[in-house]
Design an enzyme around this catalytic site. Structure first.
Site, short mmCIF file in Angstrom:
data_model
loop_
_atom_site.label_atom_id
_atom_site.label_comp_id
_atom_site.label_asym_id
_atom_site.label_seq_id
_atom_site.Cartn_x
_atom_site.Cartn_y
_atom_site.Cartn_z
CB ALA A 17 3.97 8.18 6.95
CB ALA A 18 0.62 7.28 10.72
CB CYS A 51 7.79 3.31 -0.56
SG CYS A 51 6.29 3.02 0.42
NE ARG A 78 6.34 23.07 8.96
CZ ARG A 78 7.46 23.20 8.27
NH1 ARG A 78 8.62 22.85 8.83
NH2 ARG A 78 7.45 23.67 7.04
CB VAL A 88 6.86 4.76 23.98
CG1 VAL A 88 5.73 4.45 24.97
CG2 VAL A 88 6.94 6.27 23.74
CG ASP A 293 3.10 0.49 7.84
OD1 ASP A 293 2.21 1.01 7.14
OD2 ASP A 293 4.28 0.38 7.48
CG ASN A 315 1.85 10.35 4.28
OD1 ASN A 315 2.36 11.27 4.90
ND2 ASN A 315 2.56 9.39 3.70
CE1 TYR A 436 -6.56 5.89 -29.30
CE2 TYR A 436 -7.97 7.54 -30.36
CZ TYR A 436 -7.02 6.53 -30.45
OH TYR A 436 -6.52 6.15 -31.67
NE ARG A 452 -16.10 -4.12 -25.96
CZ ARG A 452 -15.85 -4.01 -27.26
NH1 ARG A 452 -14.78 -3.35 -27.69
NH2 ARG A 452 -16.66 -4.55 -28.14
#
Length: 461
Positions: A17-18, A51, A78, A88, A293, A315, A436, A452
């Site tokens: 992701a990252a 996930c 791309r 690595v 992570d 992300n 509501y 409340r």
């Protein structure tokens, strides 16, 4: 910058992701003639939903590839030089280069960089005890891990599974194994499952798990895993009991995968994650960024750095990093610790601080718990919901919310997440103009009922 090349080179370590969000965003801002992008991934897959692995294992998601958002071929099309099965092994910060090893051939080579992104993720915690690395013992962090577990499940005759740990992964994997027809025992060192909740809320999860047919064993410390003559796991042993097992899933949690960073002398936080500034640049290093992570992030409620491994954060980190690498400007301000999960039809959500978190950072607070329903009580299929809320003494600032209930409960935590991010008080929350209608909520939404009650308690002290 390396003057032997006419364009800059961005090296990305980690293909999920990252890392790939950073690469994709940087490519949007700078074309191949301005920026060369090389990405290393030691596994077989890129840009996938970790996930979703429990739901794939459990059969809710039928195909592995449904979890893949973008294939290696799409990244390459791309303009990203993506190198799979390449790990690595060393960072040379002075020389601005990384050493990578081909996992299949063992061949090693150096690649220079002008800008570096570290997105090495996290690794499942494996207990340091006999049998932890035996065949049939699985962590679940990557698609490769999920495939290995499925291979074990399909090749094992026995139907006894033991899950060690009862956090999000442990609970989700327990349900997945029940769905696959296994007899499941969860061994948990805590007093209740889901330590991300306070124990009084975790007990509601406990009841739901047992209702699903899962055997819950709390306050139990695993001491070793027994193996058979074939080297496969056969039992999980605690101080006073032994649980037969044909497969063991480790749901103890994860740690930042920062061995490379530590060896290179990059700054790590108290939880072992890389430390970055708000632009996700590694502190003290002008041309190195980190996300996902493997980093620690600012908790906006407590003001401290935390390790919170979630795909949502990863992300966002990637987008911020890619924007900055590509010449733009973006920041990641921090998190409030929002997470949601489920056990069967029980929805579990939390955001902000638990009681012990608030105590640890020296906050005095009031805690309230209310019972309500997901819809107007008279509307068909209205289901019960429990909401717990913490508010700071004197100021009334919202500190945290936990929700456990049936359909319609979990995503209500987003109301509290926004309120936390805005620094609202529980008194201010009572005036929120929420949607509501009887099919969706009582006149007073359960979160506002809790607000409340919390506001009244703050006023009375």
């Amino acid at each position: 910058m390396n003057m032997s090349r006419t364009r800059e080179r961005l090296v990305v370590i980690g293909g999920d992701a990252a890392g790939m969000s950073a690469a994709s965003q940087a490519r949007r801002l700078k074309g191949p003639d301005e920026l060369e992008i090389v990405a290393f991934e030691r596994g077989h897959f890129t840009s996938y939903s970790a996930c979703g692995i429990p739901y794939w294992v459990g059969g809710d998601v039928t195909e592995r590839d449904q979890l893949i958002a973008r294939t290696p071929e799409e990244h390459r099309a791309r303009g990203v030089d993506l190198r799979l099965r390449t790990e690595v092994t060393e960072l040379d910060l002075d020389g601005q280069r990384v050493r990578a090893r081909d996992v299949e051939s063992g061949e090693e080579s150096w690649t220079s960089y002008d800008k570096l992104v570290i997105a090495t993720g996290a690794r499942p915690i494996r207990p340091d005890m006999p049998g932890a690395d035996a065949a049939g013992v699985h962590g679940v962090q990557t698609l490769d891990d999920g495939q290995a577990l499925l291979d074990t499940l399909e090749g094992t005759r026995g139907r006894r599974a033991v899950v060690v740990g009862a956090g999000y992964i442990g609970v989700e994997m327990a349900e997945a194994l029940i769905n696959r027809g296994y007899e499941v025992t969860v061994v948990n060192r805590g007093s209740e499952p889901m330590s991300t909740l306070d124990p009084d809320m975790g007990c509601l999860v406990h009841e739901a798990m047992e209702g699903l047919g899962i055997t819950m064993v709390n306050d139990a410390e695993v001491t070793k895993l027994l193996t058979g003559d074939d080297g496969r796991v056969r039992a999980v042993v605690t101080v006073d009991r032994e649980f037969p097992a044909d497969v063991v899933v480790l749901g103890i949690g994860v740690r930042p995968e920062t061995a490379l960073a530590k060896a290179a002398g990059l700054p790590l936080g108290p939880h072992g994650g890389l430390l970055t500034d708000r632009s996700m640049r590694v502190r003290g290093y002008e041309n190195i960024w980190a996300g996902g992570d493997c980093v620690e992030v600012l908790d906006l409620v407590s003001g401290q750095d935390r390790h919170i491994p979630l795909g949502t954060h990863a992300n966002k980190h990637g987008q911020v990093i890619g924007t900055n690498v590509g010449g733009g400007y973006a920041t990641f301000p921090g998190v409030v610790g929002t997470a949601v999960s489920k056990v069967c039809d029980l929805e579990i959500a939390r955001t902000g601080l638990r009681e012990k978190d608030a105590h640890r950072v020296g906050l005095r607070f009031e805690a309230v718990t209310i019972e309500s329903t997901s819809r107007a009580g008279y509307y068909p299929n209205a289901s019960p919901m429990t909401v717990k809320m913490l508010a700071e003494q004197r100021t009334g600032r919202l500190l945290g919310v936990q929700i456990v209930g049936r359909e319609g409960a979990g995503k209500r935590v987003d109301i509290a997440a926004v309120a936390l991010t805005a620094g609202m008080t529980v008194e201010q929350m009572t005036a929120l103009d929420l949607g509501y209608a009887p099919p969706f909520s009582p006149v007073w939404d359960p979160v506002l009922v809790a607000a409340r009650k919390a506001a009244a308690k703050v006023r009375s002290t």
